[in-house]
Design an enzyme around this catalytic site. Sequence first.
Site, PDB file in Angstrom:
ATOM      1  NE  ARG A 185      38.672  42.820  15.851  1.00  0.00           N
ATOM      2  CZ  ARG A 185      39.950  42.661  16.194  1.00  0.00           C
ATOM      3  NH1 ARG A 185      40.793  42.077  15.357  1.00  0.00           N
ATOM      4  NH2 ARG A 185      40.375  43.084  17.361  1.00  0.00           N
ATOM      5  CB  SER A 244      42.039  50.146  22.951  1.00  0.00           C
ATOM      6  OG  SER A 244      42.567  49.923  21.659  1.00  0.00           O
ATOM      7  CD  GLN A 293      44.151  46.835  17.855  1.00  0.00           C
ATOM      8  OE1 GLN A 293      42.986  47.138  17.619  1.00  0.00           O
ATOM      9  NE2 GLN A 293      44.640  45.633  17.601  1.00  0.00           N
ATOM     10  CG  ASP A 345      45.798  39.718  22.241  1.00  0.00           C
ATOM     11  OD1 ASP A 345      44.618  40.068  22.076  1.00  0.00           O
ATOM     12  OD2 ASP A 345      46.766  40.344  21.771  1.00  0.00           O
ATOM     13  NE  ARG A 388      40.404  35.937  20.374  1.00  0.00           N
ATOM     14  CZ  ARG A 388      41.517  36.611  20.127  1.00  0.00           C
ATOM     15  NH1 ARG A 388      42.017  37.401  21.054  1.00  0.00           N
ATOM     16  NH2 ARG A 388      42.137  36.480  18.977  1.00  0.00           N
TER      17      ARG A 388
HETATM   18  C1  S3P Z   1      47.256  45.196  20.143  1.00  0.00           C
HETATM   19  C2  S3P Z   1      46.403  45.619  21.128  1.00  0.00           C
HETATM   20  C3  S3P Z   1      45.303  44.790  21.640  1.00  0.00           C
HETATM   21  C4  S3P Z   1      45.476  43.327  21.280  1.00  0.00           C
HETATM   22  C5  S3P Z   1      45.874  43.141  19.856  1.00  0.00           C
HETATM   23  C6  S3P Z   1      47.194  43.845  19.577  1.00  0.00           C
HETATM   24  C7  S3P Z   1      48.318  46.106  19.661  1.00  0.00           C
HETATM   25  O1  S3P Z   1      44.083  45.236  21.079  1.00  0.00           O
HETATM   26  O2  S3P Z   1      44.281  42.620  21.543  1.00  0.00           O
HETATM   27  O3  S3P Z   1      46.025  41.773  19.538  1.00  0.00           O
HETATM   28  O4  S3P Z   1      49.251  45.647  18.979  1.00  0.00           O
HETATM   29  O5  S3P Z   1      48.232  47.295  19.971  1.00  0.00           O
HETATM   30  P1  S3P Z   1      43.235  46.432  21.735  1.00  0.00           P
HETATM   31  O6  S3P Z   1      43.997  47.680  21.552  1.00  0.00           O
HETATM   32  O7  S3P Z   1      41.946  46.448  20.953  1.00  0.00           O
HETATM   33  O8  S3P Z   1      43.034  46.059  23.170  1.00  0.00           O
END
Ligand code: S3P
Length: 459
Positions: free
Chosen positions: A136, A181, A183, A333, A364
């Site tokens: 990833r 995102s 994250q 998700d 996915r």
């Molecule tokens: C998440 C953000 C999402 C999600 C992941 C959890 C998080 O990812 O798909 O399961 O806890 O911030 P992305 O930030 O890559 O969209």
Amino acid sequence: MRHTGQVQTGAPAPRPAISSRAERLAGTVDLPGDKSISHRALMLSSLAVGRTTISGLLESEDVLATACALNQLGASVRRLDDGEWVVDGVGVGGLRAPEDVLDVGNAGTAARLLLGILSTHNLRAVMTGDASLRKRPMARVTGPLAQMGARFDCTRGDLLPLTVWGAATPVPIEYAPPVASAQVKSAILLAGLNTMGATTVVERVATRDHTERMLRCFGCVVDEERTPERTRITVCGWQEMTAVDLAVPADPSSAAFVVAAALLAGDGAITAASVCLNPLRTGLFDILREMGADFHVKNVHEISGEPVGDIVCRSGPLRAVDVPAKHAASMIDEYPALAVVSATASGTTRFNGIGELRVKESDRLAVIADGLALCGVKVRTGADWMEIDGSGGHPVQGTGIAATVMTQLDHRIAMSFLVLGLASRDGVLVDDTAIIDTSFPGFVPLMQSLGAPIELSPI
Ligand code: S3P
């Protein structure tokens, strides 16, 4: 006995299972804690001053990997006999260099958010993960974190394993992520906590705001400036974070599978208690209502800064809809669960703007399409879209033998296809249910308790 958050992140033996047509699913369930909130609860409490208690923490492989990493970094994270977790934080900037590699298993959130934290600690750490996580992309966080002064050394492209050298004197940035995102946003805000000055993330599309909400629970000031086009989120460094008592609500992304199963079963209704209803997470529920689902929410209240409520969902016919790109962030998700629900709806469901699905725990978009095709469902895909022709309420998969779906180390693929088996003529076999422990330990027994015919089975 006390659990120390030490966890084996090596791949467990695969555990195949088969699911068959469910005439009726009914009951009330307590779902496991929210994965995103659980990661953040452990990370932020490790950076706070004092002792934080956490109830309802998700005890899944992903979250245990975060607990383990934080212990390696000098925080004290442990589980008490009554299931509550206790974290003695080291204060902002107080983590120390780990003696061993940080192995975060399957957990993308652990990897990216911890890289944010480590980037502004004056230390060196090596991070790796399982075969799925090692594919990833990490550049989405290492790029902006390098602008703050961190250095990264990857052996292959931007992939794990990598070494991070945190900045001794980090500089604040203003950054507009090119992909929506949470994250990425969270990694930068967490890096900003140990950076003198104001660190800002500019979002064109709003993503889950658990980091911002939880920082406020710990007493931090997080500034948000909204216009119709964008939100600017700013955190100033070196604020003191004070320990609190936190409660983690149930995970709407786990609820998605139970809700999908209830919709696909021949009859019945399920209730899921105290589910997180953060509006940036509930896109699936809005789409299901649009599809005509008998779905409602009651007892809405707040837990640790997050809205929660009880979900009630009853089986019934569904009609296809167009799912516009603007919904992607609030249900990113949930596409695997929605895809299997769409496979039994009346008409063709079209998903737009879902290119990000290609860089999740698996590709996915491809894995959903391949799995649905194996189950006799007509699917068409492009770079960032998918169309699914629904069966109009008829069972899918009529070849006389169970379809076998390969889960590719993806927990949500495993759960989705077990759910689709509940609406199949001949059953759906998934090659591995052990990976489900990533996010939803106890999924199979919980589904069985509602009446789902799911059995562990050799391939
Ligand atoms: C998440 C953000 C999402 C999600 C992941 C959890 C998080 O990812 O798909 O399961 O806890 O911030 P992305 O930030 O890559 O969209």
